[in-house]
Enzyme design. Structure first.
Site, PDB file in Angstrom:
ATOM      1  CG  ASP A  46      -0.367   0.035   2.520  1.00 58.59           C
ATOM      2  OD1 ASP A  46       0.875  -0.107   2.609  1.00 58.59           O
ATOM      3  OD2 ASP A  46      -1.104   0.218   3.516  1.00 58.59           O
ATOM      4  CB  SER A  47       4.597   1.666  -0.188  1.00 59.33           C
ATOM      5  OG  SER A  47       4.763   0.464  -0.927  1.00 59.33           O
ATOM      6  CG  ASP A  85       0.321  -4.026   2.101  1.00 63.99           C
ATOM      7  OD1 ASP A  85      -0.006  -4.682   3.111  1.00 63.99           O
ATOM      8  OD2 ASP A  85       1.121  -3.077   2.137  1.00 63.99           O
ATOM      9  CE  LYS A 115       2.995  -5.707   3.909  1.00 61.85           C
ATOM     10  NZ  LYS A 115       2.477  -4.686   4.831  1.00 61.85           N
ATOM     11  CD  GLU A 117       0.398  -1.428   8.054  1.00 63.98           C
ATOM     12  OE1 GLU A 117       0.029  -0.648   8.960  1.00 63.98           O
ATOM     13  OE2 GLU A 117       0.849  -1.031   6.959  1.00 63.98           O
ATOM     14  CD  GLU A 184       7.915  -0.254   7.528  1.00 62.19           C
ATOM     15  OE1 GLU A 184       6.950  -0.962   7.186  1.00 62.19           O
ATOM     16  OE2 GLU A 184       8.113   0.894   7.069  1.00 62.19           O
TER      17      GLU A 184
HETATM   18  O1  KIV Z   1       3.547  -1.124   1.638  1.00 63.19           O
HETATM   19  C1  KIV Z   1       4.709  -1.545   1.609  1.00 63.19           C
HETATM   20  O2  KIV Z   1       5.461  -1.346   0.646  1.00 63.19           O
HETATM   21  C2  KIV Z   1       5.181  -2.307   2.755  1.00 63.19           C
HETATM   22  C3  KIV Z   1       6.631  -2.662   2.805  1.00 63.19           C
HETATM   23  C4  KIV Z   1       7.420  -1.479   3.155  1.00 63.19           C
HETATM   24  C5  KIV Z   1       6.894  -3.802   3.696  1.00 63.19           C
HETATM   25  O3  KIV Z   1       4.419  -2.624   3.615  1.00 63.19           O
END
Ligand code: KIV
Length: 267
Positions: A46-47, A85, A115, A117, A184
């Site tokens: 989600d970056s 994510d 993934k 959090e 992280e």
């Molecule tokens: O969103 C992302 O790119 C991440 C990584 C930094 C692990 O969660």
């Protein structure tokens, strides 16, 4: 062709101390390049919100944004495992909603895993998703979706209470059925302790070299994202300089009538 990366293979890699590699991708072309180079895991992070969509945090990213970009990534991949994510508020409300949204990543977008959090407070969601047959990766330490609660993008786990919670969270995620955990911005000593305490692989980003694998945002590694360069980033090249040079040459040559040249023309 490289053997397909599976959750079983990842656990074996941990057991055999073979390091796991993970990078982010948000589009077909980047995903294809990473897959061709033999990266083990591709995270559609989600970056995306910050790197591609230009937001200041990841909070505005939606399920539809993630599905759109995950589809493109999945089309470029043959062997790597594609991990979608889960964006902010796509899993926090309750386990049923978490499962429904996790399912979209596999069914609509072609991801192999998701993934999310958080630790103990997300265990019921991890459990529900994993029990439905969807591999879930956890994410502890600096969890960017909680940026406002953490008071910024800061190293986590330096205080005694935080340390114990992170270690407990990692064990709880493993018990809930997570197949791996991203750590992280966690001090190296604590990341090492967590890595030794659980049997599933850890992927470190700003968590030292003792994790079972490493993850970076691809645009950071390529030196393309200059807005903020965290201490844990190694820029293997400075692609933004190359892009600027190429674009300014193009502008100059078009203005001067030097491009297109004879060899680029049809007759
Ligand atoms: O969103 C992302 O790119 C991440 C990584 C930094 C692990 O969660």
């Amino acid at each position: 062709m490289k053997e397909k990366v599976t959750v079983i293979r990842l656990v074996k890699m941990k057991q055999e101390a073979e390091k796991i590699t993970m990078l982010t991708a948000y589009d077909y072309l980047t995903a294809k390049l990473l897959d061709d180079m033999g990266i083990d895991l591709i995270l559609v992070g989600d970056s995306l919100g910050m790197v591609v969509l230009g937001y200041d945090t990841t909070l505005a990213v939606t399920m539809d944004d993630m599905i759109h970009h995950t589809k493109a990534v999945a089309r470029g991949v043959k062997s790597s495992m594609v991990i979608g994510d889960m964006p902010f508020m796509s899993y926090q409300v309750n386990a049923d909603e978490a499962l429904k949204n996790a399912g979209r990543f596999l069914q609509e977008a072609g991801a192999h895993a998701v993934k999310l959090e958080g630790g103990e407070e997300m265990a019921d969601k991890v459990d529900k998703i994993a029990k439905a047959g969807i591999p879930v990766m956890g994410h502890l330490g600096l969890t960017p979706q909680s940026v406002h609660q953490m008071g910024g993008f800061k190293v986590q786990g330096r205080e005694e209470g935080q340390k114990e919670k992170l270690l407990r969270d990692a064990k709880i995620l493993e018990e809930a059925g997570a197949f791996s955990i991203v750590l992280e911005c966690v001090p190296k000593g604590l990341a090492t302790e967590i890595t030794k305490a659980i049997s599933i692989p850890t992927l470190g980003i700003g968590a030292g070299c003792e994790c079972d694998g490493q993850v970076l945002v691809t645009q950071d590694l390529l030196g393309m994202y200059d807005k903020f360069v965290p201490k844990f980033v190694k820029q293997y090249t400075k692609l933004s300089d190359d892009i600027k040079k190429a674009v300014s040459n193009y502008i100059l040559e078009v203005k001067e009538g030097k491009f297109p040249a004879e060899e680029h023309e049809f007759h």
